[in-house]
Each structure stands twice: as C-alpha cells, then as structure tokens.
Design a protein around this motif. Structure first.
Motif, PDB file in Angstrom:
ATOM      1  N   ASN A 166       0.835  -1.194   0.000  1.00 33.13           N
ATOM      2  CA  ASN A 166       0.000   0.000   0.000  1.00 33.13           C
ATOM      3  C   ASN A 166       0.879   1.256   0.000  1.00 33.13           C
ATOM      4  O   ASN A 166       1.741   1.418   0.855  1.00 33.13           O
ATOM      5  N   ASN A 167       0.614   2.139  -0.974  1.00 36.54           N
ATOM      6  CA  ASN A 167       1.397   3.367  -1.103  1.00 36.54           C
ATOM      7  C   ASN A 167       1.311   4.221   0.163  1.00 36.54           C
ATOM      8  O   ASN A 167       2.307   4.791   0.598  1.00 36.54           O
ATOM      9  N   GLU A 168       0.128   4.308   0.761  1.00 37.08           N
ATOM     10  CA  GLU A 168      -0.031   5.107   1.984  1.00 37.08           C
ATOM     11  C   GLU A 168       0.789   4.536   3.131  1.00 37.08           C
ATOM     12  O   GLU A 168       1.362   5.292   3.923  1.00 37.08           O
ATOM     13  N   GLN A 169       0.837   3.214   3.242  1.00 32.96           N
ATOM     14  CA  GLN A 169       1.629   2.590   4.303  1.00 32.96           C
ATOM     15  C   GLN A 169       3.120   2.834   4.080  1.00 32.96           C
ATOM     16  O   GLN A 169       3.861   3.081   5.028  1.00 32.96           O
ATOM     17  N   ILE A 210      12.972  12.347   2.040  1.00 36.88           N
ATOM     18  CA  ILE A 210      12.026  13.330   1.507  1.00 36.88           C
ATOM     19  C   ILE A 210      11.756  13.045   0.023  1.00 36.88           C
ATOM     20  O   ILE A 210      10.604  13.065  -0.428  1.00 36.88           O
ATOM     21  N   ASN A 211      12.812  12.740  -0.723  1.00 34.59           N
ATOM     22  CA  ASN A 211      12.647  12.428  -2.142  1.00 34.59           C
ATOM     23  C   ASN A 211      11.790  11.185  -2.352  1.00 34.59           C
ATOM     24  O   ASN A 211      10.925  11.162  -3.242  1.00 34.59           O
ATOM     25  N   LEU A 212      12.024  10.140  -1.552  1.00 30.61           N
ATOM     26  CA  LEU A 212      11.223   8.918  -1.676  1.00 30.61           C
ATOM     27  C   LEU A 212       9.750   9.202  -1.382  1.00 30.61           C
ATOM     28  O   LEU A 212       8.859   8.692  -2.074  1.00 30.61           O
ATOM     29  N   ILE A 213       9.489  10.004  -0.374  1.00 27.39           N
ATOM     30  CA  ILE A 213       8.108  10.327   0.003  1.00 27.39           C
ATOM     31  C   ILE A 213       7.425  11.128  -1.099  1.00 27.39           C
ATOM     32  O   ILE A 213       6.302  10.823  -1.489  1.00 27.39           O
ATOM     33  N   LYS A 267       6.361   9.273  -4.151  1.00 30.37           N
ATOM     34  CA  LYS A 267       5.133   8.484  -3.938  1.00 30.37           C
ATOM     35  C   LYS A 267       3.929   9.398  -3.754  1.00 30.37           C
ATOM     36  O   LYS A 267       2.875   8.958  -3.303  1.00 30.37           O
ATOM     37  N   ASN A 268       4.109  10.690  -4.075  1.00 28.38           N
ATOM     38  CA  ASN A 268       3.057  11.700  -3.928  1.00 28.38           C
ATOM     39  C   ASN A 268       2.632  11.885  -2.472  1.00 28.38           C
ATOM     40  O   ASN A 268       1.478  12.234  -2.202  1.00 28.38           O
ATOM     41  N   GLY A 269       3.560  11.651  -1.564  1.00 29.50           N
ATOM     42  CA  GLY A 269       3.292  11.862  -0.147  1.00 29.50           C
ATOM     43  C   GLY A 269       3.766  13.232   0.291  1.00 29.50           C
ATOM     44  O   GLY A 269       4.475  13.929  -0.433  1.00 29.50           O
ATOM     45  N   CYS A 300       8.684  -0.284  -1.018  1.00 32.25           N
ATOM     46  CA  CYS A 300       8.907  -0.735  -2.386  1.00 32.25           C
ATOM     47  C   CYS A 300      10.390  -1.081  -2.550  1.00 32.25           C
ATOM     48  O   CYS A 300      11.207  -0.830  -1.661  1.00 32.25           O
ATOM     49  N   GLU A 301      10.738  -1.620  -3.691  1.00 33.06           N
ATOM     50  CA  GLU A 301      12.112  -2.067  -3.925  1.00 33.06           C
ATOM     51  C   GLU A 301      13.116  -0.914  -3.794  1.00 33.06           C
ATOM     52  O   GLU A 301      14.149  -1.054  -3.133  1.00 33.06           O
ATOM     53  N   LYS A 302      12.813   0.231  -4.403  1.00 35.68           N
ATOM     54  CA  LYS A 302      13.722   1.376  -4.338  1.00 35.68           C
ATOM     55  C   LYS A 302      13.868   1.865  -2.894  1.00 35.68           C
ATOM     56  O   LYS A 302      14.975   2.136  -2.433  1.00 35.68           O
TER      57      LYS A 302
END
Length: 152
Positions: A2-5, A57-60, A63-65, A122-124
């Motif tokens: 889940n993207n939100e998780q 911050i970049n990873l978040i 993911k559009n977080g 996710c993998e990244k």
C-alpha cells in the motif's frame, strides 16, 4: 504493498532522522575539547544524516506523499529528559553526552530494521533504507569505539 503505508513508514524514518540531527546538534563543544580527534567523524555523521533526510524526503514525494519534516514528539521528550538528566549529572557531562548519542544511534538502528521488516517498502525504498541502516550501524560502531576510548 500500500502506497499510503509506504509513505507512513518513510515519514516515521524521516522523523527519526530529524531526531538524530537534533540530537547531534545538542552535543556541546566541551565534548570536542575533551575528544578533539573524533570531531571529524562526528561532523561526517551529521552530514550523512542530512543526506539521509533528503533521500527520505525524495522517496516520500516520489510516492506523492507529504514529508513530515519535523522531529518526533518522542524524540523531543527524550531530548528534554536528557537535558534534565544532564542538569543533575555529577561528574563527566561529556561522557554522559556520548552515552546518550550511542543510545540514540541504537534506537535509530532498531527503528530502521523494523521499517525494513514491515515489508511495506517498495524495492527502491528498501534499497535506500537498507543503505541508510548500514550507515547507522557504522555510526553506532564508531560511537561504541568512542565509548571504549573514553574509558581508557
């Protein structure tokens, strides 16, 4: 997954990294007067923490977080507790400060390991968080060496 998780887990790590940066900032110059030969390593760890923060911050944002770019409440409470404890410390405040850094590094390692163990990344994200965990473990080992050094 889940993207939100995933965003939630990454934000937790971001707050922990911010706690780490704030904790590092609390180490006073007196420590470096007593242990000048470890100042460069400490500065490297601060720089590394800032890189870790930017990576999270970049990873978040990828993911559009929305990055929760602040220290955690638990971290703030812990730093306040350390301030209170240090105000009553009789003896070597520098050694007490370094012990608190080691404690904080160990807590960060546990949080990062738990984040990887959730399976919510996710993998990244798993790759980057895994690299950050290795950096934290290196930092922890370095501070453990400092603890051993100061006992001599």
């Amino acid at each position: 997954m889940n993207n939100e998780q995933t965003i939630s887990v990454l934000n937790d790590l971001l707050q922990i990294t911010n706690d780490r940066i704030k904790g590092f900032e609390k180490v006073e110059g007196k420590v470096w007067e007593m242990y000048p030969d470890i100042k460069d390593e400490y500065d490297r760890m601060i720089s590394q923490s800032k890189v870790m923060k930017n990576e999270l911050i970049n990873l978040i944002t990828e993911k559009n977080g929305v990055p929760q770019d602040s220290p955690s409440i638990a971290g703030a409470i812990h730093r306040t507790w350390i301030d209170i404890k240090n105000s009553f410390t009789v003896g070597n405040l520098e050694n007490s400060t370094l012990e608190n850094v080691v404690f904080g590094e160990k807590a960060a390692i546990e949080a990062y390991q738990n984040a990887l163990d959730t399976g919510e990344l996710c993998e990244k994200s798993t790759k980057i968080v895994g690299e950050q965990l290795r950096n934290l473990k290196d930092s922890y080992r370095q501070f453990k060496k400092i603890e051993e050094y100061k006992k001599e």
